[in-house]
Design an enzyme around this catalytic site. Sequence first.
Site, PDB file in Angstrom:
ATOM      1  CG  HIS A  67      -0.423   0.335   2.507  1.00 52.13           C
ATOM      2  ND1 HIS A  67      -0.049  -0.612   3.429  1.00 52.13           N
ATOM      3  CD2 HIS A  67      -0.173   1.534   3.095  1.00 52.13           C
ATOM      4  CE1 HIS A  67       0.400  -0.016   4.522  1.00 52.13           C
ATOM      5  NE2 HIS A  67       0.338   1.290   4.343  1.00 52.13           N
ATOM      6  CG  ASP A 111       0.090  -4.024   2.723  1.00 53.22           C
ATOM      7  OD1 ASP A 111       0.549  -3.499   1.697  1.00 53.22           O
ATOM      8  OD2 ASP A 111      -0.172  -3.376   3.764  1.00 53.22           O
ATOM      9  CB  SER A 195       2.899   2.184   6.055  1.00 52.46           C
ATOM     10  OG  SER A 195       1.653   2.338   6.660  1.00 52.46           O
TER      11      SER A 195
END
Length: 251
Positions: A67, A111, A195
């Site tokens: 992502h 992911d 992230s």
Amino acid sequence: MLLVDWVAITAVCVGIAGVSGDKIIDGTEAKAHSRPYMAYLEIHINNKIYCYGGTLIHPEFILSAAHCQGESIMALLGAHDLSKRNRSWQVIPVMDILPHENYNNATQANDIMLLKLKRTARITNEVQTISIAKSNEVFKIDTLCSVAGWGTTVTKGPISHVLREVDGKIQANCPSDSQICARGPGSKGTCNGDSGSPLICSDSKNSPRAVGLVSYRDRKTCEDVHRRNVYTKVSAYQDWIENKIKSLSSD
């Protein structure tokens, strides 16, 4: 674009709203260059800049979360304080952005993403690779691990100029076998801007391994003491990672 003004860039970095994206909450500043595998990623999407983390697992490849993909990505290796230019810095454009073919943006399944650097990173005291967890390695519930990043320290705050870290234990009842949940007591854990950063655990020989990648949280705020910090389980993708590197590396 070369990263010519890190003070300005880090000030305008924005995090993706919602459950995707995480930052270090209730942690401490890491010792400078104690995590030489850390990569700071500047992601360009629709004329905006997003700042995330990654892991140098090969001199030509960084591992991050799918992502975190964008139109273009610049990687900074050998950094600690983003506001102070240092000789240890290596600023390298990403040549190929390789998210997992089955990544699902809605559920955050698969992911994971590999980034092939335009040029090979120089291995130095401040820039080094780290090994990934293997498919046959088991990290049990309550294993003490740690995560680091330049993400924000409050839900809607600015990103941190210095690398911060926090400990956490692997938890039970994660959403799937290809994910790991881990966090510390109280609000300790990750939040927006972290992230793609690695969850680091020690293997049976007490060697550090990249075990997870910061993926998402299941509550609105990073301070929510009931939230789950969900990581992509790296060992579930060992074959995918190794096959991509084998096919694309210049070795």
